[in-house]
Write a protein that holds these residues in place. Structure first.
Motif, mmCIF file in Angstrom:
data_model
loop_
_atom_site.group_PDB
_atom_site.id
_atom_site.type_symbol
_atom_site.label_atom_id
_atom_site.label_comp_id
_atom_site.label_asym_id
_atom_site.label_seq_id
_atom_site.Cartn_x
_atom_site.Cartn_y
_atom_site.Cartn_z
ATOM 1 N N GLU A 239 -5.001 0.942 5.082
ATOM 2 C CA GLU A 239 -3.617 1.135 5.513
ATOM 3 C C GLU A 239 -2.749 -0.037 5.046
ATOM 4 O OE1 GLU A 239 -1.247 1.696 9.661
ATOM 5 O OE2 GLU A 239 -3.329 2.385 9.637
ATOM 6 N N GLN A 240 -3.325 -1.238 5.134
ATOM 7 C CA GLN A 240 -2.595 -2.418 4.666
ATOM 8 C C GLN A 240 -2.272 -2.311 3.185
ATOM 9 O OE1 GLN A 240 -4.316 -6.240 5.586
ATOM 10 N NE2 GLN A 240 -4.696 -5.645 7.701
ATOM 11 N N LEU A 241 -3.226 -1.766 2.448
ATOM 12 C CA LEU A 241 -3.047 -1.643 1.008
ATOM 13 C C LEU A 241 -1.960 -0.630 0.669
ATOM 14 C CD1 LEU A 241 -4.599 -3.163 -1.200
ATOM 15 C CD2 LEU A 241 -5.793 -1.017 -1.672
ATOM 16 N N THR A 242 -1.954 0.470 1.394
ATOM 17 C CA THR A 242 -0.915 1.482 1.203
ATOM 18 C C THR A 242 0.455 0.876 1.479
ATOM 19 O OG1 THR A 242 -2.503 3.027 2.114
ATOM 20 C CG2 THR A 242 -0.278 3.852 1.816
ATOM 21 N N TRP A 243 0.523 0.118 2.575
ATOM 22 C CA TRP A 243 1.773 -0.531 2.945
ATOM 23 C C TRP A 243 2.238 -1.459 1.822
ATOM 24 C CZ3 TRP A 243 2.856 -5.723 3.270
ATOM 25 C CH2 TRP A 243 4.126 -6.032 3.756
ATOM 26 N N LYS A 244 1.276 -2.257 1.345
ATOM 27 C CA LYS A 244 1.591 -3.251 0.318
ATOM 28 C C LYS A 244 2.156 -2.565 -0.928
ATOM 29 C CE LYS A 244 -0.571 -7.329 -1.727
ATOM 30 N NZ LYS A 244 -1.031 -7.011 -3.087
ATOM 31 N N LYS A 245 1.533 -1.483 -1.306
ATOM 32 C CA LYS A 245 1.986 -0.763 -2.501
ATOM 33 C C LYS A 245 3.382 -0.197 -2.320
ATOM 34 C CE LYS A 245 -2.305 0.641 -4.706
ATOM 35 N NZ LYS A 245 -3.344 1.657 -4.497
ATOM 36 N N PHE A 246 3.626 0.311 -1.120
ATOM 37 C CA PHE A 246 4.927 0.912 -0.837
ATOM 38 C C PHE A 246 6.039 -0.146 -0.908
ATOM 39 C CE2 PHE A 246 7.786 2.926 2.558
ATOM 40 C CZ PHE A 246 8.461 3.682 1.626
ATOM 41 N N LEU B 41 12.851 -3.228 5.989
ATOM 42 C CA LEU B 41 11.505 -3.021 5.429
ATOM 43 C C LEU B 41 10.463 -3.099 6.537
ATOM 44 C CD1 LEU B 41 11.793 -5.286 2.242
ATOM 45 C CD2 LEU B 41 11.843 -2.792 2.316
ATOM 46 N N PRO B 42 9.374 -2.377 6.400
ATOM 47 C CA PRO B 42 8.316 -2.483 7.410
ATOM 48 C C PRO B 42 7.738 -3.893 7.433
ATOM 49 C CG PRO B 42 7.759 -0.842 5.717
ATOM 50 C CD PRO B 42 9.035 -1.474 5.304
ATOM 51 N N GLY B 43 7.362 -4.332 8.614
ATOM 52 C CA GLY B 43 6.868 -5.700 8.762
ATOM 53 C C GLY B 43 5.447 -5.857 8.268
ATOM 54 N N TYR B 44 5.135 -7.061 7.865
ATOM 55 C CA TYR B 44 3.759 -7.324 7.463
ATOM 56 C C TYR B 44 3.026 -8.053 8.584
ATOM 57 C CZ TYR B 44 6.242 -11.589 5.964
ATOM 58 O OH TYR B 44 7.049 -12.690 5.904
ATOM 59 N N GLY B 45 1.726 -8.231 8.378
ATOM 60 C CA GLY B 45 0.960 -9.049 9.296
ATOM 61 C C GLY B 45 0.558 -8.381 10.597
ATOM 62 N N PHE B 46 0.145 -7.136 10.535
ATOM 63 C CA PHE B 46 -0.402 -6.514 11.733
ATOM 64 C C PHE B 46 -1.820 -6.980 11.978
ATOM 65 C CE2 PHE B 46 2.742 -3.447 10.469
ATOM 66 C CZ PHE B 46 3.331 -3.151 11.676
ATOM 67 N N ALA B 47 -2.124 -7.151 13.242
ATOM 68 C CA ALA B 47 -3.532 -7.322 13.580
ATOM 69 C C ALA B 47 -4.105 -5.907 13.689
ATOM 70 C CB ALA B 47 -3.651 -8.048 14.909
ATOM 71 N N ASN B 48 -5.381 -5.768 13.530
ATOM 72 C CA ASN B 48 -6.079 -4.495 13.762
ATOM 73 C C ASN B 48 -5.597 -3.327 12.908
ATOM 74 O OD1 ASN B 48 -7.275 -5.907 15.874
ATOM 75 N ND2 ASN B 48 -5.605 -5.314 17.237
ATOM 76 N N VAL B 49 -5.083 -3.612 11.747
ATOM 77 C CA VAL B 49 -4.732 -2.509 10.865
ATOM 78 C C VAL B 49 -5.791 -2.423 9.772
ATOM 79 C CG1 VAL B 49 -3.066 -1.666 9.173
ATOM 80 C CG2 VAL B 49 -2.277 -2.611 11.341
ATOM 81 N N PRO B 50 -6.356 -1.216 9.588
ATOM 82 C CA PRO B 50 -7.421 -1.081 8.594
ATOM 83 C C PRO B 50 -6.953 -1.508 7.206
ATOM 84 C CG PRO B 50 -7.077 0.977 9.804
ATOM 85 C CD PRO B 50 -6.035 0.025 10.260
ATOM 86 N N LYS B 51 -7.886 -2.041 6.437
ATOM 87 C CA LYS B 51 -7.579 -2.544 5.098
ATOM 88 C C LYS B 51 -6.877 -1.509 4.225
ATOM 89 C CE LYS B 51 -8.385 -6.756 3.811
ATOM 90 N NZ LYS B 51 -9.086 -7.450 4.824
#
Ligand SMILES: Nc1nc2c(ncn2[C@@H]2O[C@H](COP(=O)(O)OP(=O)(O)O)[C@@H](O)[C@H]2O)c(=O)[nH]1
Ligand SMILES: [Mg+2]
Length: 205
Positions: free
Chosen positions: A88-95, A76-86
């Motif tokens: 993009e984080q939300l898209t990741w979370k949903k996926f 699975l893709p990792g969580y907790g990136f610094a400097n990732v736009p909100k």
């Protein structure tokens, strides 16, 4: 597991691309760069099957590795990136959630934390989710070769405390360089899959 036939089954960027199989899945989750892909390579005795990054990657794909046509290991893709736009984080979370919530083939999570550090906010959120759903989960503390042996048990206790777990919860120290933890982790994975006893896991025996 003889690991003779190990291959990338599929790479998904959308839920529709999750593979249409009924093999049990074991998914690896943790911060970006914690060592998920390395751990999968190590378990599978392969050097470069799963992509290992030197810098925290920003891959937003889910990779499914077929192990002897019996199990899929899921990177699975990792969580907790610094400097990732909100956004993009939300898209990741949903996926990720589309996988975690809906994937009936998912039988076990392996959550990775770095043995050197206290679990962060994202680790704790993730682990709270696991507990909330009472999801079968193994804990692995990666990069144990980066600590002197004398510090390993202290740090395992620190992680246990931060995740609010008691002494009964196993946390497996792992080093891909020294192969520490490999046999134990395989044993635990196979035994947890067998314990699921949903009628489809008998073939693991
Ligand atoms: N020393 C050491 N380095 C590790 C270990 N596991 C992973 N790494 C390194 O950590 C970095 C990130 O690993 P990767 O598997 O790409 O992490 P991922 O982002 O969680 O998939 C790479 O440079 C790996 O070589 C380990 O057990 N020991
Ligand atoms: Mg990776």
């Amino acid at each position: 597991m003889n690991l003779h036939n190990v291959r990338l089954e599929s790479t998904a960027v959308r839920p529709e691309q999750f593979p249409d199989t009924d093999m049990p899945e074991v998914a690896f989750i943790g911060k970006s760069n914690v060592g998920k892909s390395s751990l999968i390579n190590s378990l599978l005795n392969r050097k470069k099957l799963a992509f290992v990054g030197s810098k925290p990657g920003r891959t937003r794909v889910i990779n499914f590795y077929n192990v002897d046509d019996r199990i899929l290991l899921v990177d699975l893709p990792g969580y907790g990136f610094a400097n990732v736009p909100k956004t993009e984080q939300l898209t990741w979370k949903k996926f990720i959630e589309s996988y975690l919530y809906k994937r009936t083939q998912l039988k076990l999570l392996v959550m990775l934390v770095d043995i050197r550090h206290k679990p962060g906010e994202n680790d704790i959120l993730m682990y709270d989710w696991v507990r909330h759903y009472n999801f079968p989960c193994l804990l692995v503390a990666t990069k144990s070769d980066k600590l002197p042996n004398s510090k390993i048990s202290t740090n395992i206790e620190m992680i246990r405390f931060a995740l609010n777990e008691d002494a009964n919860t196993k946390i497996i120290p792992y080093s891909i360089n020294k192969n520490t933890g490999r046999d134990i982790l395989w044993e635990e994975i196979l035994s947890r899959l067998r314990d699921q006893g949903d009628g489809s896991s008998g073939f693991l025996g």
